[in-house]
Structures are given as structure tokens and as C-alpha cells.
Design a protein around this motif. Sequence first.
Motif, mmCIF file in Angstrom:
data_model
loop_
_atom_site.group_PDB
_atom_site.id
_atom_site.type_symbol
_atom_site.label_atom_id
_atom_site.label_comp_id
_atom_site.label_asym_id
_atom_site.label_seq_id
_atom_site.Cartn_x
_atom_site.Cartn_y
_atom_site.Cartn_z
ATOM 1 N N LEU A 51 57.382 18.722 64.297
ATOM 2 C CA LEU A 51 56.001 18.338 64.012
ATOM 3 C C LEU A 51 55.029 19.423 64.461
ATOM 4 O O LEU A 51 54.058 19.732 63.764
ATOM 5 N N ARG A 52 55.279 19.992 65.639
ATOM 6 C CA ARG A 52 54.397 21.055 66.127
ATOM 7 C C ARG A 52 54.423 22.259 65.197
ATOM 8 O O ARG A 52 53.386 22.801 64.804
ATOM 9 N N VAL A 93 56.791 25.314 56.219
ATOM 10 C CA VAL A 93 56.375 23.930 56.444
ATOM 11 C C VAL A 93 57.547 22.966 56.243
ATOM 12 O O VAL A 93 57.759 22.042 57.043
ATOM 13 N N THR A 105 52.901 21.414 61.587
ATOM 14 C CA THR A 105 51.450 21.273 61.667
ATOM 15 C C THR A 105 50.782 22.602 61.940
ATOM 16 O O THR A 105 49.761 22.952 61.329
ATOM 17 N N TYR A 106 51.365 23.370 62.849
ATOM 18 C CA TYR A 106 50.815 24.693 63.177
ATOM 19 C C TYR A 106 50.767 25.592 61.950
ATOM 20 O O TYR A 106 49.770 26.278 61.702
ATOM 21 N N VAL A 145 47.941 24.466 59.574
ATOM 22 C CA VAL A 145 46.629 24.814 60.124
ATOM 23 C C VAL A 145 46.401 26.320 60.047
ATOM 24 O O VAL A 145 45.306 26.777 59.692
ATOM 25 N N PHE A 161 59.039 20.265 59.226
ATOM 26 C CA PHE A 161 59.063 18.821 58.998
ATOM 27 C C PHE A 161 60.469 18.306 58.719
ATOM 28 O O PHE A 161 60.775 17.137 59.012
#
Length: 265
Positions: free
Chosen positions: A66-67, A27, A70-71, A74, A31
Amino acid sequence: MAFLLICIVALIISAIGFYRYIWFISVGYGFSIAGIGVTMLVAFGIWGGLDPLTIVMSALLVVYGLRLGTYLIVRESRSASYRDVGQAAIEHGRTVALPLKVLTWIACAALYACEASPVLFRLSNHAPVDAVGIVGAAIMGTGIILESVADFTKNRFKRHHPDRFCDVGVFRIVRCPNYLGEVLTWTGVFVSGVTVLRGFWQWAAAIIGYVCIVWIMFGGARRLELRQERNYGQDPAYRHYSTHTPILIPLIPLYSVKNAKWLVG
């Protein structure tokens, strides 16, 4: 000065790894890259030097980061298998001594800055838009699209076939198309800088960032191969798939890296 700035940004964002050690390289990675992209857009918007190509490439870094970030969040929250893997990583992280965490934090932030440095150096060197830069941006965009498609394909496939290996769509081209997308993304970034890099330190930063991420992606492919061998190794369909589909690079008959113990990822 500009390189130090993006290092500081990466340090601030990747510090999330002190909450969960694994987030230094997951993560925090995504970011941090997004934060570096935003920083370049803002800083060079103020200082001057932005042009259509560097705006696109900086924006692609933001989209990529960001993709990915976020992925990953999730996936951790929704996937039972990844929660199990993540929990093991969390338990391991609790045993890591603070000095090693600090070393990991600094090394990761420096690596993230090095990966993005060709775009930064194109900006700080006030390089004109050229064909090589445009080609690099196109390769970068292709990599981001491929990685996104691969993640979407596997997630959708696993919802309907949770106990089978994924061999549809882009997984027919290579067994690790998401890692191939990652390699293409950073190949594009590196290529975009080859005509504008100046001096030893700029070349060193760009080469270190590129070589390290490619090494890490091959390591990730090895880790996945070992896990799939444990899960599907007795399945004749998997054995046929794994011996006829390249593991990472299309058209190159490299079908296994499991014995390459020097790879990490």
C-alpha cells in the motif's frame, strides 16, 4: 492451490498495466503485493494456520504494498520530472503489442507471487514460529522502514534543492537507500522461509522471486546512476560523492554498476 490463488490475485490487480503499461511493474506491483498479503490473512484465517509471526509478515506485505503503490501514484501526480519520465513510458507503452503486454502481465504476476511465496509456504506447511522466521520478519520490517525514510528524505530534499543530487540522511550510507530497503525487505521474506520450504518447487519459487527482485534493484540502481551522470556528472561535488559512497550495499566498495549492461530495472 494456495500459490495459484495468490497468482490469480496478482493477475487481477496487476491488470491495471493494460491501462498504463508501466503500471505492470510500478503501481500494479505495489498493490499486487498488498493484495497477496490480504489474501493470505483472509484465506488462512478461514483455513487455519495463522500464527503471530505469519500475521505480522502478511500485514507487513500489506503495509509495504500500500505504501509503495500510493507513493508511486502521488509521485506521478506531483513531480514534474517524474511526469515527464512517466509520459515517455506511457508513449512507449502505446507501441507495445498486445501479446507482449499479456506476456509481461503474466510474468509480473508470477514474479510477485514468487517473491511473497516464503510467507505463503510457511502458512501452507503449518510451520511453527522459529528464530529464523522472527529474524526474517525483523529484516523485512527494517527494509520497509529504510525504504520509507529514503523516499521521504529525497522528496523533502528535492522540494528545497530541485537541481541538486540528494546526499543527506540515509543517502550518506549508500546512493540508493530506497533500493537497499527493497533488497532488505525481500531478503527478510526469503530468510523467513529457509527453515520451512519443502521440495524442489517451493525452493524454486522462493529463489526465483528473491534473485529476480535483487537483480531488478541493481538494474534500478544502474538506471539511476546513468541518469545522475547525465545530470550531475560535471559537478565536482557529485563526482566526490559518487566515488566515495557505495551505490547500493553499505560497506562494500562497489561504487558503480553503469558498465553492467546485463542489469535491468
